[in-house]
Scaffold this active site. Structure first.
Site, short mmCIF file in Angstrom:
data_model
loop_
_atom_site.label_atom_id
_atom_site.label_comp_id
_atom_site.label_asym_id
_atom_site.label_seq_id
_atom_site.Cartn_x
_atom_site.Cartn_y
_atom_site.Cartn_z
CG ASN A 41 -0.32 0.04 2.47
OD1 ASN A 41 0.74 -0.92 2.04
ND2 ASN A 41 -0.63 0.16 3.96
CD GLU B 119 5.64 -0.45 13.00
OE1 GLU B 119 4.22 -0.34 12.94
OE2 GLU B 119 6.24 0.07 13.63
CB CYS C 77 -1.23 0.15 8.69
SG CYS C 77 -0.36 1.16 8.32
CD GLU D 105 9.00 0.61 10.31
OE1 GLU D 105 8.31 0.36 9.77
OE2 GLU D 105 10.02 0.58 9.55
P1 NAD Z 1 0.45 -9.37 3.72
O1 NAD Z 1 1.14 -9.45 4.88
O2 NAD Z 1 -0.32 -9.80 2.73
O3 NAD Z 1 1.74 -9.36 3.45
C1 NAD Z 1 2.99 -7.86 3.14
C2 NAD Z 1 4.76 -9.07 2.87
O4 NAD Z 1 5.26 -10.19 3.59
C3 NAD Z 1 4.44 -8.61 1.16
O5 NAD Z 1 5.71 -8.54 0.77
C4 NAD Z 1 4.48 -10.50 0.93
O6 NAD Z 1 4.87 -10.89 -0.02
C5 NAD Z 1 4.69 -10.96 2.11
N1 NAD Z 1 4.00 -12.27 2.83
C6 NAD Z 1 3.60 -12.50 2.78
N2 NAD Z 1 3.71 -14.28 3.31
C7 NAD Z 1 4.75 -14.62 3.47
C8 NAD Z 1 5.38 -15.27 4.38
N3 NAD Z 1 4.76 -16.65 4.64
N4 NAD Z 1 6.59 -15.04 4.88
C9 NAD Z 1 7.40 -13.86 5.16
N5 NAD Z 1 6.63 -12.83 4.55
C10 NAD Z 1 5.64 -12.98 3.32
O7 NAD Z 1 0.11 -7.75 3.29
P2 NAD Z 1 -0.90 -6.97 2.35
O8 NAD Z 1 -2.19 -7.44 2.30
O9 NAD Z 1 0.22 -6.52 1.51
O10 NAD Z 1 -0.37 -5.27 3.49
C11 NAD Z 1 -1.86 -4.88 3.81
C12 NAD Z 1 -1.48 -4.97 5.70
O11 NAD Z 1 -0.22 -4.29 5.90
C13 NAD Z 1 -2.55 -4.31 5.97
O12 NAD Z 1 -3.10 -5.64 7.46
C14 NAD Z 1 -1.70 -3.46 7.01
O13 NAD Z 1 -2.55 -3.19 8.49
C15 NAD Z 1 -0.37 -3.42 7.31
N6 NAD Z 1 0.18 -2.45 6.98
C16 NAD Z 1 0.78 -2.25 8.29
C17 NAD Z 1 1.45 -0.87 8.27
C18 NAD Z 1 2.09 -0.82 9.58
O14 NAD Z 1 3.38 0.41 9.33
N7 NAD Z 1 1.64 -1.00 10.55
C19 NAD Z 1 2.03 0.08 7.35
C20 NAD Z 1 1.48 -0.61 6.15
C21 NAD Z 1 0.64 -2.19 5.43
#
Ligand code: NAD
Length: 485
Positions: free
Chosen positions: A154, A251, A285, A462
């Site tokens: 995102n 995060e 997020c 962070e």
């Molecule tokens: P996601 O958890 O599906 O993927 C995040 C990342 O992890 C991607 O690069 C993905 O390829 C990788 N990934 C997937 N499976 C994995 C595994 N088993 N081991 C290691 N890496 C793996 O999340 P998303 O759909 O890309 O993003 C949305 C989520 O991110 C929402 O929950 C949002 O709240 C969160 N988010 C949090 C913050 C924050 O700072 N707290 C910021 C932005 C987004």
């Protein structure tokens, strides 16, 4: 300077295809058509990137730099990001679908991360501890080593800078794994950093899916993990890090409350509340997704609904108010929550589905939606919808507002709008969230403010100076001496 979007992996300062030759398509979320294809990293590529990071970490070109020289490279990166703001903003807007003006704000935030941490590189040090005569005790802050960073789709530009800038400032090397849904700006930043004098191998960028992410999170060659993404993935990443006994910053998601008292300055609050939940098509997020409004403040909801109805939808590059969601999967998931809300008796005050404009039919759009009438424990009020969907709840007094606000497994951000200082400070003190904004939503780019979650929103912080601890080890040195006089 290189200007074409990079399409290969960036390992040891060179663009290279994946070891097995795999690639994935990158889609334009506004049309569903393929923009380009990017090399898909697999475990052998992660191995190569970690090896390059380890070598760079110990090499004189990086380890031998004095902190101000390290900082100067980061400042050059900040300057170059600003110089190339148009190109980067357009790339981010095209790849993620976000309105161009939001993409420009992300470019500025990315520049600010490198500027802020570039300025910190020569100011972050240890202390001395008084032990009395014949003993000198001091602490050193050494780089923790290789940081494995996994980021979501995102905010790829911001997240690349948010994790890598402080790690580099402290002297670490980084392997960054962007989401396969949004890999273009992280690769662009990796190349740009090389152009600014960052030695090869210090920042490696390996877009890939869960396989590459898992390979990085569990790699024995990394010393720390910074993960940004969903709770479910974060749990897996934390397990992998634990198996190697390396620390992890997590995060994760949010379900952030927005408490609006009847005495709030509606003029100030309204655009901020709308931008928080509808910005980036709700895929943020820290989005304020639960509007907890005082019973006497119905006018605020009416005005917000009227405002939402006026918002324009379109491709990010046309700079509408709201762009598409990242993918059909994400749009369908959010739509599933709307269906559930309807079947559970929610009132749909505006929006509620895909836009009727045929010009938008092939993109992954959802209308800005305001719902009311759902209980605080309904899934829409407890789980991340990750779309432009706001749920309205009512409160009678501050105690009830707090109870509803904290009634979620998450605790990332929170927002309070009131002119009453007692209510503001009382509520701020009792909210279970890593950030509380009172009569404000974000301050500048927020780079200076520590950011992270209570509860299932994560571990660690962070941003700000707080994040530097994640990238450094404290070494205590105790020296006994006899001055001889
Ligand atoms: P996601 O958890 O599906 O993927 C995040 C990342 O992890 C991607 O690069 C993905 O390829 C990788 N990934 C997937 N499976 C994995 C595994 N088993 N081991 C290691 N890496 C793996 O999340 P998303 O759909 O890309 O993003 C949305 C989520 O991110 C929402 O929950 C949002 O709240 C969160 N988010 C949090 C913050 C924050 O700072 N707290 C910021 C932005 C987004």
């Amino acid at each position: 300077m290189r200007t074409d979007p990079a399409r290969d992996l960036l390992i040891d300062g060179k663009l290279c295809p994946a070891a097995g030759g795999a690639r994935f398509d990158v889609l334009d979320p506004a049309t569903g058509t393929v923009i380009t294809s990017v090399a898909r990293a697999g475990p052998p590529d992660v191995d190569a990137a970690v090896a390059a990071s380890r070598a760079a970490l110990g090499a004189r070109e990086w380890a031998g730099l004095r902190p101000p020289d390290r900082g100067r490279i980061l400042l050059r990166i900040a300057g170059e990001i600003r110089a190339r703001s148009r190109e980067l903003a357009m790339l981010e807007s095209l790849d993620v679908g976000k309105p161009l003006r939001e993409a420009y704000a992300d470019v500025e935030a990315a520049a600010r991360y490198f500027e802020f941490y570039g300025g910190v590189a020569d100011k972050y040090g240890g202390t001395t501890i008084p032990l009395g005569p014949g003993l000198l005790d001091y602490t050193l802050r050494e780089p923790i080593g290789v940081s494995g960073q996994i980021i979501p789709f995102n905010y790829p530009l911001q997240n690349t800078a948010r994790g890598s800038a402080p790690a580099l400032a402290v002297g670490c090397a980084v392997v960054l794994k962007p989401s396969p849904e949004a890999p273009l700006s992280p690769l662009a930043i990796g190349l740009l950093a090389l152009d600014c004098g960052l030695p090869p191998g210090v920042l490696n960028v390996v877009p890939g899916d869960a396989t590459a992410g898992a390979a990085l999170a569990g790699h024995p060659g990394i010393d720390q993990v910074t993960f940004t993404g969903s709770v479910a993935t974060g749990v897996n990443v934390a397990r992998s890090a634990a198996a190697n006994v390396v620390p992890a910053v997590l995060e994760l998601g949010g379900k952030s409350p927005v408490i609006v008292f009847a005495d709030a300055d509606f003029e100030l609050a309204l655009p901020a509340v709308a931008a928080s939940v509808f910005g980036n098509a709700g895929q943020t997020c820290s989005a304020g997704t639960r509007l907890i409004v005082e019973r006497d403040a119905g006018e605020f909801v009416e005005r917000l609904v009227a405002h939402a109805r006026e918002l324009t939808l379109g491709p990010g590059l046309d700079d509408p108010d709201i762009g598409p969601l990242i993918s059909a999967r994400q749009r369908d998931r959010a739509e599933g929550y709307l269906g559930l809300a309807r079947s559970d008796g929610a009132a749909v005050l505006t929006g509620g589905g895909r836009p009727s404009d045929p010009a938008l039919a092939s993109g992954f759009y959802l209308e800005p939606t305001v719902l009311s009438g759902l209980a605080s424990d309904h899934p829409v009020n407890r789980e991340e919808v990750f779309g432009p969907v706001l749920s309205v709840l009512e409160f009678a007094d501050a105690a009830e507002a707090l109870r509803i606000a904290n009634d979620t497994p998450y605790g990332l951000a929170s927002y309070v709008w009131t002119r009453n200082i007692d209510a503001a400070l009382g509520v701020a003190g009792s909210l279970k969230a890593g950030q509380v904004y009172v009569n404000a939503r974000g301050v500048g780019t927020g780079v200076e403010l520590p950011f992270g979650g209570y509860k299932r929103s994560g571990w660690g912080r962070e941003k700000g100076l707080e994040t530097l601890a994640s990238y450094s080890q404290v070494k205590n040195v105790c020296v006994g001496f006899d001055a001889g006089f």
